[in-house]
Design a protein around this motif. Structure first.
Motif, short mmCIF file in Angstrom:
data_model
loop_
_atom_site.label_atom_id
_atom_site.label_comp_id
_atom_site.label_asym_id
_atom_site.label_seq_id
_atom_site.Cartn_x
_atom_site.Cartn_y
_atom_site.Cartn_z
N THR A 18 -11.21 -45.74 20.91
CA THR A 18 -11.83 -46.38 22.07
C THR A 18 -11.39 -47.82 22.20
N LEU A 19 -11.27 -48.53 21.05
CA LEU A 19 -10.92 -49.94 21.05
C LEU A 19 -9.42 -50.18 21.14
N ALA A 20 -8.63 -49.15 20.99
CA ALA A 20 -7.17 -49.33 21.02
C ALA A 20 -6.74 -49.86 22.38
N GLU A 21 -5.83 -50.82 22.34
CA GLU A 21 -5.33 -51.43 23.58
C GLU A 21 -4.39 -50.47 24.30
N PRO A 22 -4.69 -50.13 25.55
CA PRO A 22 -3.78 -49.23 26.28
C PRO A 22 -2.49 -49.96 26.63
N PRO A 23 -1.38 -49.26 26.70
CA PRO A 23 -0.12 -49.90 27.05
C PRO A 23 -0.02 -50.20 28.53
N GLY A 24 0.58 -51.33 28.86
CA GLY A 24 0.90 -51.62 30.25
C GLY A 24 2.22 -51.01 30.65
N CYS A 25 3.03 -50.71 29.63
CA CYS A 25 4.37 -50.14 29.84
C CYS A 25 4.64 -49.12 28.75
N LYS A 26 5.17 -47.98 29.15
CA LYS A 26 5.48 -46.92 28.19
C LYS A 26 6.87 -46.39 28.49
N ILE A 27 7.65 -46.16 27.45
CA ILE A 27 9.01 -45.63 27.62
C ILE A 27 9.17 -44.36 26.79
N ARG A 28 9.73 -43.35 27.42
CA ARG A 28 10.07 -42.11 26.71
C ARG A 28 11.57 -41.88 26.80
N ILE A 29 12.20 -41.69 25.66
CA ILE A 29 13.60 -41.27 25.60
C ILE A 29 13.61 -39.79 25.23
N THR A 30 14.20 -38.97 26.08
CA THR A 30 14.19 -37.53 25.87
C THR A 30 15.44 -37.09 25.10
N ASP A 31 15.47 -35.80 24.75
CA ASP A 31 16.65 -35.29 24.06
C ASP A 31 17.88 -35.32 24.96
N ARG A 32 17.66 -35.34 26.29
CA ARG A 32 18.80 -35.52 27.21
C ARG A 32 19.38 -36.91 27.08
N GLY A 33 18.52 -37.91 26.91
CA GLY A 33 19.00 -39.26 26.69
C GLY A 33 19.71 -39.38 25.36
N LEU A 34 19.18 -38.70 24.36
CA LEU A 34 19.81 -38.72 23.04
C LEU A 34 21.17 -38.05 23.08
N GLU A 35 21.30 -37.04 23.93
CA GLU A 35 22.59 -36.35 24.08
C GLU A 35 23.67 -37.32 24.54
N MET A 36 23.30 -38.22 25.47
CA MET A 36 24.26 -39.20 25.95
C MET A 36 24.63 -40.20 24.87
N LEU A 37 23.70 -40.46 23.96
CA LEU A 37 23.94 -41.42 22.89
C LEU A 37 24.81 -40.86 21.77
N LYS A 38 24.98 -39.54 21.75
CA LYS A 38 25.73 -38.93 20.65
C LYS A 38 27.16 -39.44 20.57
N ALA A 39 27.84 -39.47 21.72
CA ALA A 39 29.25 -39.90 21.73
C ALA A 39 29.36 -41.34 21.28
N GLU A 40 28.45 -42.22 21.78
CA GLU A 40 28.49 -43.63 21.38
C GLU A 40 28.19 -43.78 19.89
N THR A 41 27.24 -43.00 19.39
CA THR A 41 26.89 -43.07 17.97
C THR A 41 28.06 -42.61 17.11
N LYS A 42 28.72 -41.53 17.53
CA LYS A 42 29.87 -41.03 16.78
C LYS A 42 30.98 -42.08 16.74
N ARG A 43 31.28 -42.70 17.88
CA ARG A 43 32.31 -43.74 17.91
C ARG A 43 31.95 -44.90 17.00
#
Length: 461
Positions: A18-43
């Motif tokens: 109840t006392l936890a501060e709610p976020p004003g901003c929330k970001i979700r990175i999905t597995d589709r986003g991670l898919e795009m990061l694969k090539a950059e991570t490999k390089r």
């Protein structure tokens, strides 16, 4: 007693939630986003492994004495995968890959001396790396630890030179030593890449930064990221503040945005509090006030029947000579504007005080009247339906440009340098908006880190 203990624990958990501060901003990175990061991570990983340095090796086997030096990795053929590791962070895995090396040999056998190049290949290269993600003490996303296991199944060497075939029988000795040393170098290289280089990149994410010379924004994480098999969710404070009084901030009573979508690479949720804290900070900074000169007053007079009526009433009991003098409207927002976001759209509530002044040449301004107005004008924060009431039209022309002058410039979202949103789609919900988008790298991950180390900044829009 056991039941009482369970009840107390449940009650404490409920209070904490109840006392936890709610976020004003929330970001979700999905597995589709991670898919795009694969090539950059490999390089990026290939670049780090290519920079591995190996010490000079010396040894003796019977009448053979050998020295191996100038070891260089010339080619990497990695089959890699990047995925979410639930409740932990990210998993980077390399399976059944190969690394090609080149090094110089120097061998003495009795009185025969020979030197030359050796081409070797490490085969069956397997690397298992887990990145542990947390919120650090500054509220920034950080890699706290890395779990790494690497092993090479076998290594082959091909000798050249006069006695190349003769040396083949000691190849097992040399490659066994090389495989052992290379195995020991892989994980330290990846540890440095993650704990030093990638963390330096994460430090470019704005946590508490100035938007302009008046307000700043707090993008600190409220808790550790939540990682599932399909997404990584981060809750940010998402709060603006007045730079002159950073401790005077708006209390967050807004709803907690709920993200249910996974189709896009990334989702950004912004609650009413995100916008309200910005409007509150600008108001506290005394920026929501302006003066409308004579030409714009005439424009209002012609554009709005209500404005014309108001001005006529204000001037009706005054000396007719006043009508010949220039007029001025002084507009001041009298309370912090508040946003309202619903599934049908969004709007901002504004309270204004308008003073009507006559400006006789060479004399002090004369106040004719003071008006208090309240309306829900359209602003360019949101796509809302045009409000057609004459009084609201007057506020639309006068107050809204004043507010938009500051809010239309936008703020940086909490992403690392060199990464942008593209192909955005906006959805309206009760109490918050969700922006679904795909990700775009303006430059490679390694180039971003190198620029960070050199002290350069990315000024791209």
């Amino acid at each position: 007693m056991g039941l009482l203990k369970v009840s107390v624990i449940f009650l404490l958990s409920l209070i904490t939630m109840t006392l936890a501060e709610p976020p004003g901003c929330k970001i979700r990175i999905t597995d589709r986003g991670l898919e795009m990061l694969k090539a950059e991570t490999k390089r990026f990983v290939e670049g780090e492994l290519s920079n591995i340095t190996m010490p000079e090796m010396r040894g003796k086997e019977g009448r053979f004495q050998y020295t191996i030096k100038d070891v260089k990795i010339t080619e990497l053929n990695l089959t890699s995968d990047l995925r979410f590791q639930p409740d932990v962070g990210l998993l980077f895995e390399v399976q059944n890959s190969s690394i090609t090396l080149n090094f110089q040999r120097r061998i003495l056998y009795w009185l025969f001396y020979d030197e030359g190049a050796i081409n070797a290949s490490a085969e069956g290269v397997n690397i298992f790396t887990v990145l542990h993600l947390i919120k650090d003490q500054d509220g920034r996303l950080k890699i706290s630890n890395i779990t790494c296991n690497a092993f090479i199944t076998k290594m082959r060497a091909k000798f050249s030179g006069t006695l190349g075939r003769v040396y083949d029988f000691i190849g097992t000795l040399l490659t066994t030593g090389m495989r052992f040393v290379l195995n020991k170098q892989i994980c330290p290289a990846l540890n440095h890449a993650a704990l030093v280089l990638v963390n330096q990149l994460l430090e470019t994410v704005p946590v508490r930064t100035e938007v302009n010379s008046y307000v700043g924004i707090d993008y600190s994480l409220l808790n550790d990221p939540v990682v599932t098999e399909t997404s990584l969710d981060m809750d940010f404070r998402g709060m603006f503040y007045d730079l002159k009084n950073e401790n005077e901030t708006l209390v967050n009573n807004a709803v907690n945005p709920v993200l249910r979508e996974y189709d896009r690479m990334v989702y950004l949720a912004l609650s009413e509090y995100f916008f309200d804290s910005g409007l509150y900070s600008y108001f506290k900074g005394g920026l929501f006030q302006t003066q409308i000169a004579n030409e714009r007053v005439r424009h209002l007079y012609m554009y709005s029947n209500c404005t014309a009526t108001i001005l006529c009433v204000c001037l009706s009991n005054q000396d007719p000579a006043f009508m010949e003098h220039p007029l001025s409207l002084e507009l001041e927002v009298t309370s912090p504007p508040r946003s309202t976001i619903k599934t049908s759209g969004a709007m901002v509530a504004v309270n204004c005080n308008v003073k009507v002044l006559v400006l006789p040449p060479g004399k002090p301004a004369v106040q004719l009247s003071s008006l208090t107005m309240f309306a829900f004008p359209h602003t360019n924060i949101f796509d809302t339906r045009l409000i057609k009431s004459p009084l609201k039209t007057m506020l639309q022309i006068s107050a809204v440009p004043l507010i938009n002058n500051y809010i239309k410039r936008g703020v940086q979202i909490p992403l690392p340098d060199g990464m942008d949103f593209i192909e955005e789609v906006v959805e309206y919900h009760n109490g918050y908006i969700i922006v679904g988008a795909n990700l775009h790298f303006r430059t490679g991950l390694r180039e971003i880190i190198e620029r960070k180390l050199s002290g350069e900044t990315d000024n791209s829009v």
